[in-house]
Motif scaffolding. Structure first.
Motif, PDB file in Angstrom:
ATOM      1  N   GLY A 109       0.745  -1.236   0.116  1.00  0.00           N
ATOM      2  CA  GLY A 109      -0.089  -0.013   0.049  1.00  0.00           C
ATOM      3  C   GLY A 109       0.886   1.199  -0.158  1.00  0.00           C
ATOM      4  O   GLY A 109       0.197   2.303   0.385  1.00  0.00           O
ATOM      5  N   SER A 111       2.118   2.756  -2.762  1.00  0.00           N
ATOM      6  CA  SER A 111       1.104   3.452  -3.913  1.00  0.00           C
ATOM      7  C   SER A 111      -0.073   3.329  -3.643  1.00  0.00           C
ATOM      8  O   SER A 111      -0.666   2.132  -3.519  1.00  0.00           O
ATOM      9  CB  SER A 111       1.811   2.978  -5.054  1.00  0.00           C
ATOM     10  OG  SER A 111       1.221   3.599  -6.003  1.00  0.00           O
ATOM     11  N   ARG A 112      -0.911   4.337  -3.589  1.00  0.00           N
ATOM     12  CA  ARG A 112      -2.379   4.410  -3.286  1.00  0.00           C
ATOM     13  C   ARG A 112      -2.953   5.223  -4.601  1.00  0.00           C
ATOM     14  O   ARG A 112      -2.531   5.899  -5.294  1.00  0.00           O
ATOM     15  CB  ARG A 112      -2.804   5.137  -2.184  1.00  0.00           C
ATOM     16  CG  ARG A 112      -2.235   4.499  -0.854  1.00  0.00           C
ATOM     17  CD  ARG A 112      -2.342   5.576   0.251  1.00  0.00           C
ATOM     18  NE  ARG A 112      -1.607   6.932   0.005  1.00  0.00           N
ATOM     19  CZ  ARG A 112      -1.765   7.927   0.544  1.00  0.00           C
ATOM     20  NH1 ARG A 112      -2.288   7.839   1.745  1.00  0.00           N
ATOM     21  NH2 ARG A 112      -1.207   9.124   0.117  1.00  0.00           N
ATOM     22  N   ASP A 115      -2.260   8.890  -6.133  1.00  0.00           N
ATOM     23  CA  ASP A 115      -0.964   9.319  -5.537  1.00  0.00           C
ATOM     24  C   ASP A 115      -0.052   9.714  -6.782  1.00  0.00           C
ATOM     25  O   ASP A 115      -0.339   9.336  -7.913  1.00  0.00           O
ATOM     26  CB  ASP A 115      -0.164   8.173  -4.861  1.00  0.00           C
ATOM     27  CG  ASP A 115      -0.665   8.103  -3.404  1.00  0.00           C
ATOM     28  OD1 ASP A 115      -1.310   9.140  -2.856  1.00  0.00           O
ATOM     29  OD2 ASP A 115      -0.361   7.226  -2.783  1.00  0.00           O
ATOM     30  N   THR A 127       1.656   0.543 -10.808  1.00  0.00           N
ATOM     31  CA  THR A 127       0.385   0.828 -10.028  1.00  0.00           C
ATOM     32  C   THR A 127      -0.462   1.949 -10.449  1.00  0.00           C
ATOM     33  O   THR A 127      -1.467   2.253  -9.896  1.00  0.00           O
ATOM     34  CB  THR A 127       0.892   1.381  -8.459  1.00  0.00           C
ATOM     35  OG1 THR A 127       1.702   2.478  -8.752  1.00  0.00           O
ATOM     36  CG2 THR A 127       1.733   0.294  -7.862  1.00  0.00           C
ATOM     37  N   ALA A 132      -2.978   5.273  -9.662  1.00  0.00           N
ATOM     38  CA  ALA A 132      -1.736   6.424  -9.176  1.00  0.00           C
ATOM     39  C   ALA A 132      -1.224   6.928 -10.502  1.00  0.00           C
ATOM     40  O   ALA A 132      -0.901   5.977 -11.478  1.00  0.00           O
ATOM     41  CB  ALA A 132      -0.685   5.596  -8.247  1.00  0.00           C
ATOM     42  N   TYR A 236      -7.080  -1.892  -0.506  1.00  0.00           N
ATOM     43  CA  TYR A 236      -6.635  -1.225   0.417  1.00  0.00           C
ATOM     44  C   TYR A 236      -7.367  -0.952   1.750  1.00  0.00           C
ATOM     45  O   TYR A 236      -6.875  -0.936   2.877  1.00  0.00           O
ATOM     46  CB  TYR A 236      -6.576   0.392  -0.257  1.00  0.00           C
ATOM     47  CG  TYR A 236      -5.620   0.474  -1.210  1.00  0.00           C
ATOM     48  CD1 TYR A 236      -4.287   1.056  -0.883  1.00  0.00           C
ATOM     49  CD2 TYR A 236      -5.867   0.092  -2.642  1.00  0.00           C
ATOM     50  CE1 TYR A 236      -3.321   0.859  -1.957  1.00  0.00           C
ATOM     51  CE2 TYR A 236      -4.879   0.089  -3.717  1.00  0.00           C
ATOM     52  CZ  TYR A 236      -3.547   0.588  -3.204  1.00  0.00           C
ATOM     53  OH  TYR A 236      -2.534   0.688  -4.232  1.00  0.00           O
ATOM     54  N   ILE A 241      -6.126   1.007   4.609  1.00  0.00           N
ATOM     55  CA  ILE A 241      -5.852   2.185   3.966  1.00  0.00           C
ATOM     56  C   ILE A 241      -7.146   2.770   3.302  1.00  0.00           C
ATOM     57  O   ILE A 241      -7.518   2.153   2.504  1.00  0.00           O
ATOM     58  CB  ILE A 241      -4.555   2.142   3.076  1.00  0.00           C
ATOM     59  CG1 ILE A 241      -3.308   1.818   3.666  1.00  0.00           C
ATOM     60  CG2 ILE A 241      -4.541   3.467   2.271  1.00  0.00           C
ATOM     61  CD1 ILE A 241      -2.200   1.232   2.793  1.00  0.00           C
ATOM     62  N   THR A 242      -7.651   3.826   3.737  1.00  0.00           N
ATOM     63  CA  THR A 242      -8.829   4.411   3.277  1.00  0.00           C
ATOM     64  C   THR A 242      -8.770   6.069   2.947  1.00  0.00           C
ATOM     65  O   THR A 242      -9.538   6.358   2.097  1.00  0.00           O
ATOM     66  CB  THR A 242     -10.164   4.291   4.267  1.00  0.00           C
ATOM     67  OG1 THR A 242      -9.475   4.638   5.562  1.00  0.00           O
ATOM     68  CG2 THR A 242     -10.267   2.891   4.375  1.00  0.00           C
ATOM     69  N   PHE A 244      -7.511   7.918   0.543  1.00  0.00           N
ATOM     70  CA  PHE A 244      -7.426   8.602  -0.677  1.00  0.00           C
ATOM     71  C   PHE A 244      -8.597   8.953  -1.292  1.00  0.00           C
ATOM     72  O   PHE A 244      -9.627   8.184  -1.056  1.00  0.00           O
ATOM     73  CB  PHE A 244      -6.568   7.213  -1.464  1.00  0.00           C
ATOM     74  CG  PHE A 244      -7.261   6.081  -1.524  1.00  0.00           C
ATOM     75  CD1 PHE A 244      -8.292   5.734  -2.390  1.00  0.00           C
ATOM     76  CD2 PHE A 244      -6.919   4.919  -0.621  1.00  0.00           C
ATOM     77  CE1 PHE A 244      -8.768   4.311  -2.413  1.00  0.00           C
ATOM     78  CE2 PHE A 244      -7.254   3.977  -0.718  1.00  0.00           C
ATOM     79  CZ  PHE A 244      -8.504   3.499  -1.487  1.00  0.00           C
TER      80      PHE A 244
END
Lengths: 418, 168
Positions: A109, A111-112, A115, A127, A132, A236, A241-242, A244
């Motif tokens: 994660g 790279s989201r 990004d 990615t 991204a 994610y 990871i949220t 973004f």
């Protein structure tokens, strides 16, 4: 103003309401990646530039993959220099034997979606498959980002690819991206972004989307992008990871061109040395003898690639003249492929499995191809000397095509083996 | 930034990729050793033929493939000061200018320059002159932000100056 996905990301990171192709923007970089081979050069340039501290140690990943496992003392030196710098700077995202950098940027994660990601490798575009804006640079430029956290970028024009329909059994995302590269040529997207959409993309697994984005650079692209969806969010979410944005291109965005493909009409494709855009349907080289088969790389070394190959060779034997090398793209994938039984099926069929890393794709590690020999391979490049001798012939193909050709000892169509 | 460069031309075709310019087997070697092996898959021993100041004239998509900066570094180290090509892969283009190797985009050059011709490059006017045949071609100016880096002598020098000024 309506914007493409690349424009939306760059506008956001340049703190502007909108950007247009051709505009030079300075953007804040979300994450960087460099690896064993080039890390000492980045460190040297960083020091030469007069920097003392990296701008943000949490936004730097250092990954060992091209030289793993090291085969001489010179290579070990690359690890030592990199580790000493990481320690001194408080960089903790260091992976010494966890897999290929591009896979780890996704898996961990780093790279989201949304990004801006810079890496010292052309396949940093991978990615883009989760949305991204990720692209490659050289080591001197990486040193300046480590010092400043910024980079200037020219906003690229975008080429849109609309892909409708469904892939036939035995045909994969690899065949699609090879077809596209063959159509537009290996400079067809130079200085430009490629953006992929249409009903097929939503149907593809995230792994297959990464395959497509990964190879966009083989057409020269600066980035290869797809809007994220629920499948991407799920990945994610599992990582916790949220934070973004779910950016999408505007329906009326201005594209340099729009190309349409009907996925249901696609057949297995190959690309033959010496250039990646030397693409043709697999049947044109069917019957050609192969001495090696490689399943791995940041293009096609993921779990479903390995499982696809395993399902085709299970209970059968690799042709005695063929050396088949399987290199999982990461440690996690390797473990999953052991648990699913895929590794056992491949090994029992006569293949062998190497440590999760770049392996043969980088042409540095073991298994290189002799002059005059032919390899069928799931990776991304077939340049002169890329995988060994300058007259070694590299045939790029899908994991399914690689697996069945290894069984037959010659290039064969996977659809005949389903 | 120098205003004029003069050197003898070496010609290459289209799609000269970075695996040709610097084979991956030599990437972990020090540049002092590896540059001598540049272009090995295509033209073994090329570095020994080059005289400092020479230029490369190539077709389209020069420097395609990997991001390895060693490709640009090796060309520079063997004494080549400029590459003139129809077009470049973007990472090579950026790498070259960042280290002070002039990457000139000029689609007409291939037709008016033969191997061994003496070429003069006027960077201010954007003109290539083939001194052996008196034929000329023009090329566009470098982007403003790149000029600043080139005038400083490359990105390392540019950053060095910047950091030095900030420290004062």
């Amino acid at each position: 103003m309506a914007m493409t996905l690349a424009e939306k990301i760059l506008a956001r990171k340049a703190l502007k309401k909108e950007v247009a192709p051709g505009e030079l923007v300075t953007v804040a970089v979300d994450h960087t990646m460099t690896y064993d081979l080039f890390c000492p050069s980045v460190v040297e340039a960083f020091k030469e530039m007069g920097f003392k501290q990296v701008w943000n140690p949490n936004k730097i990943a250092i990954i060992f993959d091209h030289l793993v496992p090291a085969k001489n003392a010179k290579e070990v030196e690359h690890f030592k220099v990199s580790l000493a710098f990481a320690r001194a700077q408080g960089i903790t995202k260091v992976h010494q034997h966890d897999g290929i950098c591009h896979q780890l940027l996704f898996e961990k994660g780093y790279s989201r979606p949304g990004d801006v990601i810079l890496g010292t490798d052309s396949h940093t575009v991978t990615t883009g498959g989760v949305g991204a804006f990720a692209t490659g640079i050289g080591y001197t430029e990486m040193a300046s980002i480590w010092g400043t956290g910024e980079i200037w970028l020219k906003v690229p024009e975008t080429l849109r690819f609309e892909i409708e329909g469904e892939l036939a059994p035995g045909v994969s995302a690899k065949d699609l991206i090879l077809k596209i590269i063959g159509d537009i040529g290996h400079a067809g997207a130079t200085y430009k972004a490629m953006e992929f959409g249409g009903t097929l993309i939503g149907r593809l697994s995230v792994a297959q989307r990464l395959t497509i984005a990964n190879m966009s650079v083989e057409a020269g692209a600066k980035a290869g992008l797809m809007a994220p969806d629920e499948k991407v969010l799920e990945h994610y979410r599992e990582l916790g990871i949220t934070d973004f944005p779910m950016l999408r291109p505007d329906p009326d965005a201005a594209y340099r061109s729009v190309s349409r493909y009907d996925a249901s009409k696609l057949v297995p494709m190959v690309s033959c040395s010496p250039a990646v855009d030397n693409v043709m349907p697999l049947f044109e080289v069917a019957g050609e003898e192969v001495r090696k088969a490689f399943l791995g790389s940041c293009t096609n070394g993921r779990l479903e690639d390995i499982e696809m190959a395993a399902s085709l060779v299970r209970g059968k034997k690799i042709h005695p003249k063929v050396e088949m090398i399987v290199t999982p793209a990461s440690r996690t994938i390797y473990q999953q492929a052991i648990q699913s039984g895929a590794v056992a099926a491949l090994v029992e069929a006569g293949a062998y499995v190497t440590v999760p890393a770049c392996g043969l794709c980088s042409g540095i590690n073991g298994g290189v191809v002799a002059d005059g020999d032919t390899i069928i391979s799931s990776n991304n490049r077939n340049f002169l000397g890329r995988m060994g001798g300058p007259t070694a012939r590299v045939i790029l193909a899908s994991p399914a095509s690689v697996a069945v050709s290894a069984l037959a000892g010659k290039v064969v169509d996977p659809r005949e083996y389903l | 930034m120098e205003n004029n460069l003069t050197g003898n031309a070496w010609k290459f075709g289209n799609n000269i990729d970075t695996d040709i310019i610097m084979p991956s087997q030599y990437l972990s070697w020090p540049l002092e050793e590896s540059y001598r092996l540049a272009f090995e898959p295509l033209r073994k021993g090329f570095a020994d033929l080059v005289t400092p100041g020479d230029v490369i004239v190539a077709g389209s998509n020069f420097g395609s493939g990997s991001s390895r900066e060693q490709a640009a570094q090796a060309i520079f180290r063997m004494g080549i000061r400029a590459v003139i090509a129809n077009s470049y892969a973007r990472i090579f283009y950026r790498n070259a200018l960042n280290i002070g190797l002039y990457a000139i985009e000029c689609p007409e050059a291939e037709a008016i320059i033969e191997e061994g011709n003496r070429v003069k490059i006027d960077l201010d006017r954007g003109v290539l002159l083939n001194l052996s045949t008196a034929r000329e071609a023009s090329f566009g100016p470098f982007p403003q932000n790149l000029r600043k880096i080139m005038e400083a002598g490359g990105l390392v020098e540019y950053m060095k100056k910047r950091n030095h000024q900030e420290a004062r």
